[in-house]
Write a protein that holds these residues in place. Sequence first.
Motif, mmCIF file in Angstrom:
data_model
loop_
_atom_site.group_PDB
_atom_site.id
_atom_site.type_symbol
_atom_site.label_atom_id
_atom_site.label_comp_id
_atom_site.label_asym_id
_atom_site.label_seq_id
_atom_site.Cartn_x
_atom_site.Cartn_y
_atom_site.Cartn_z
ATOM 1 N N SER A 48 -12.379 10.518 -33.383
ATOM 2 C CA SER A 48 -13.459 10.230 -32.429
ATOM 3 C C SER A 48 -14.743 10.885 -32.909
ATOM 4 O O SER A 48 -14.843 12.113 -32.958
ATOM 5 C CB SER A 48 -13.094 10.754 -31.034
ATOM 6 O OG SER A 48 -11.892 10.172 -30.581
ATOM 7 N N LYS A 49 -15.707 10.075 -33.276
ATOM 8 C CA LYS A 49 -16.989 10.601 -33.740
ATOM 9 C C LYS A 49 -17.953 10.880 -32.587
ATOM 10 O O LYS A 49 -19.019 11.460 -32.787
ATOM 11 C CB LYS A 49 -17.630 9.598 -34.703
ATOM 12 C CG LYS A 49 -16.931 9.489 -36.048
ATOM 13 C CD LYS A 49 -17.199 10.726 -36.897
ATOM 14 C CE LYS A 49 -16.670 10.548 -38.309
ATOM 15 N NZ LYS A 49 -16.988 11.713 -39.150
ATOM 16 N N ILE B 217 -29.091 3.239 -27.144
ATOM 17 C CA ILE B 217 -28.818 4.449 -27.933
ATOM 18 C C ILE B 217 -27.319 4.564 -28.195
ATOM 19 O O ILE B 217 -26.881 4.828 -29.320
ATOM 20 C CB ILE B 217 -29.353 5.695 -27.200
ATOM 21 C CG1 ILE B 217 -30.881 5.739 -27.281
ATOM 22 C CG2 ILE B 217 -28.756 6.980 -27.792
ATOM 23 C CD1 ILE B 217 -31.503 6.819 -26.404
ATOM 24 N N LEU B 218 -26.503 4.354 -27.159
ATOM 25 C CA LEU B 218 -25.057 4.478 -27.311
ATOM 26 C C LEU B 218 -24.503 3.362 -28.202
ATOM 27 O O LEU B 218 -23.579 3.590 -28.997
ATOM 28 C CB LEU B 218 -24.386 4.448 -25.937
ATOM 29 C CG LEU B 218 -24.648 5.686 -25.070
ATOM 30 C CD1 LEU B 218 -24.095 5.485 -23.662
ATOM 31 C CD2 LEU B 218 -24.027 6.924 -25.701
ATOM 32 N N GLN B 219 -25.057 2.167 -28.082
ATOM 33 C CA GLN B 219 -24.599 1.070 -28.939
ATOM 34 C C GLN B 219 -24.888 1.360 -30.402
ATOM 35 O O GLN B 219 -24.038 1.145 -31.281
ATOM 36 C CB GLN B 219 -25.272 -0.235 -28.511
ATOM 37 C CG GLN B 219 -24.774 -0.781 -27.179
ATOM 38 C CD GLN B 219 -25.583 -1.984 -26.713
ATOM 39 O OE1 GLN B 219 -26.719 -2.205 -27.154
ATOM 40 N NE2 GLN B 219 -25.007 -2.761 -25.803
ATOM 41 N N LEU B 220 -26.080 1.859 -30.684
ATOM 42 C CA LEU B 220 -26.447 2.178 -32.067
ATOM 43 C C LEU B 220 -25.575 3.293 -32.623
ATOM 44 O O LEU B 220 -25.125 3.234 -33.779
ATOM 45 C CB LEU B 220 -27.927 2.571 -32.132
ATOM 46 C CG LEU B 220 -28.925 1.435 -31.892
ATOM 47 C CD1 LEU B 220 -30.342 1.982 -31.762
ATOM 48 C CD2 LEU B 220 -28.850 0.416 -33.031
ATOM 49 N N VAL C 288 -18.079 0.982 -29.022
ATOM 50 C CA VAL C 288 -18.237 2.423 -28.791
ATOM 51 C C VAL C 288 -16.904 3.071 -28.455
ATOM 52 O O VAL C 288 -16.617 4.191 -28.893
ATOM 53 C CB VAL C 288 -19.264 2.685 -27.668
ATOM 54 C CG1 VAL C 288 -19.505 4.186 -27.511
ATOM 55 C CG2 VAL C 288 -20.580 1.977 -27.960
ATOM 56 N N ARG C 289 -16.084 2.373 -27.682
ATOM 57 C CA ARG C 289 -14.815 2.953 -27.229
ATOM 58 C C ARG C 289 -13.915 3.348 -28.395
ATOM 59 O O ARG C 289 -13.204 4.353 -28.330
ATOM 60 C CB ARG C 289 -14.098 1.963 -26.315
ATOM 61 C CG ARG C 289 -12.826 2.529 -25.687
ATOM 62 C CD ARG C 289 -12.246 1.612 -24.622
ATOM 63 N NE ARG C 289 -11.884 0.311 -25.145
ATOM 64 C CZ ARG C 289 -12.422 -0.834 -24.767
ATOM 65 N NH1 ARG C 289 -13.354 -0.842 -23.842
ATOM 66 N NH2 ARG C 289 -12.031 -1.990 -25.294
ATOM 67 N N ARG C 290 -13.970 2.586 -29.477
ATOM 68 C CA ARG C 290 -13.111 2.878 -30.630
ATOM 69 C C ARG C 290 -13.418 4.228 -31.256
ATOM 70 O O ARG C 290 -12.559 4.824 -31.904
ATOM 71 C CB ARG C 290 -13.272 1.772 -31.683
ATOM 72 C CG ARG C 290 -12.626 0.463 -31.317
ATOM 73 C CD ARG C 290 -12.562 -0.453 -32.528
ATOM 74 N NE ARG C 290 -13.890 -0.867 -32.977
ATOM 75 C CZ ARG C 290 -14.479 -1.984 -32.562
ATOM 76 N NH1 ARG C 290 -13.874 -2.778 -31.694
ATOM 77 N NH2 ARG C 290 -15.671 -2.324 -33.021
ATOM 78 N N SER C 291 -14.649 4.722 -31.061
ATOM 79 C CA SER C 291 -15.065 5.954 -31.731
ATOM 80 C C SER C 291 -15.321 7.104 -30.771
ATOM 81 O O SER C 291 -15.872 8.126 -31.166
ATOM 82 C CB SER C 291 -16.353 5.685 -32.544
ATOM 83 O OG SER C 291 -16.169 4.655 -33.476
ATOM 84 N N SER C 292 -14.961 6.942 -29.516
ATOM 85 C CA SER C 292 -15.357 7.952 -28.532
ATOM 86 C C SER C 292 -14.176 8.596 -27.832
ATOM 87 O O SER C 292 -13.085 8.032 -27.751
ATOM 88 C CB SER C 292 -16.294 7.334 -27.490
ATOM 89 O OG SER C 292 -15.641 6.329 -26.755
#
Length: 640
Positions: A79-80, A204-207, A239-243
């Motif tokens: 998770s980045k 911002i979150l999408q980027l 975003v979910r894949r990395s959070s």
Amino acid sequence: MFASASGFLVQHSTFNEVHGDLNQGTRGLSGLQILDRVVAAGAMHDSAERFPPPKCHPRTRLAIVNDILGWVKDPNHRSKILWLNGPAGAGKSAIAQTISELCAEDDILAASFFFSRTAHGRNHAKQFFTTIAYQLAVNIPSLRPIIEEAVDVNPLLPTKSMDLQFSKLIIEPIQTNQETISLPKVIIIDGLDECREQDDQTRILQLIGQACEQRLPICFFIASRPEPTIRDALDSPVVRRSSRCLVLDDSFHPDDDIKIFLQSGFSDILEKHRRTMQSVRCWPSEADLRTLVFRSSGQFIYAATVLKFVDDRRYRPTDRLNVILGTSPAPNSSTAFADLDALYSQILSSPSNTPETFRILGALMVIHMEDLFNEFLEHFSTFFEDLLFIQRGDLYLALSGLHSLLQVPDPLDPETAPAPVLPFHRSFTDYLVDHLRSKEFCIDLGTSHADLTRCCLRALTEVYREGFKFGVEGSISGEVLVYATRTWCLHCINANPDRELMNDLEAFSVVQWVERCPGIQDPDEEIEPLVELAKVLEWLSSNPSSVTQRIFQTHSTSLDAYFMESLAKCARQDKLPLLLAVLVFSSISPYDARFFLELSAEDMPGILNPLISIVSSDYLHCDSLFRAFLVDPARARSYL
């Protein structure tokens, strides 16, 4: 220069012919100097604008701080993005500040940005990426020439779209030089929900989510309130894949940390005020500390507000604490929690909060304060929307701006959707009902009780009409019927007697309600209808207006007629006066009544069944309304 021009005169002038963009304001400046002009310096963790910043007490928040630092330093974390969320006043900014300082000490802080709704330059995203890029250039020297070159090539880059800025100033420099970044670096973003434009929050979150798929040596720690916009953006597939989500809840034992925080704060106050506190020892008491921790509800802002109020050089701290504890009168109660009140008022002032928001908030406060939440409700939101006759989804929509103050269940989450809406903090309820503190946001409980009374009467009237059927789409649910049956009297006697309520109350059939109560009630929480109705009639009679007196007389007359009709249906009329005489002065079990009246077991149903909604069947007795009827010869006639 003036090709094809004619017919004009120019005197005493100088002209410069420029090919390309004219950027006299940035001419001769390096890329970093250009960025320096468009950064929000106050948004950085070590800025003078934020000094002294909120941060964790050294002996508190150890578990969550260690958890976050472990995530930052783990080069293999999947998770980045780590999203720390919690209600207003939970201490998110203090944690973000502490993490920023600790990461800066370990040389793993890439950049930080602390949004603030009330600070110019920090309440929008126009300077967000330029501020992040400037810090990257300073904190990671290998990135500086690449970032500078990007700005040198396009000096207007700071004015371009967020997408272009993020790509040219952050992603491409890191991609180009990522092998020189030896340690994992973190970008810390606090208070994203305080960015003015919700679309900017989402973008911002999408980027960031898109960047995290490129496996860069950078991770993002984001702290915010659990607002729907941010929650939805983080729940998007990219975003979910990395959070990863980290919630500031009771699992981190905030009460223990708050107690340490209070003890340390009171110790400092005792030392600072030693001239007026020389004889004070062991202050505050353990019991007082427990009270303050309980009232804090896991929110550090309450504890911090208490300490700030008590630590006033113009007063003796013991006296100020007694004001907080309620053992001494406050000279001005509105000042005791000024900081807390300002936070609540700022959140409630959002344009997303409509009159319907405050109507719903008032109903929720009444149900919460009267402890009317039924733990057996299968789905609170559905029940509440049916009760208030609003559409599906209206509850979530109306409270969309209050997720930092209320636990609002997500209607799409099967685990949380059935849960009731509750305030995160006990002091929020106190604030809402205190006009000195909440002012224009004050909830008038009498108005909310009146609203709920009207809703209950409307539901009951609908059910009582001929031809009503349960289970039909749009019809009254069984849960609403039980709630309305049990609570309309409670709401009524606490309501403001406005014209709309009086009209509904006058049209309502109290006799139908009394008749149907026994078959509708929750068997575990039965009410005695005549006892509750007596309170409503007393409430009406105590109001001197001609309208309330007319309604009182109407319902009293209809009840007398109902009593007479019920008595007339009783079998063994010859034994009825003797039974009624006993009930006026005492009570008796059905078994004893049978032998006292010298009746057979077969006779008892015939005499008792018509009275089932008037006298208790478990242990026969009559309540004040029926007793008053019986002892009045003009009303009961020959029955007693």
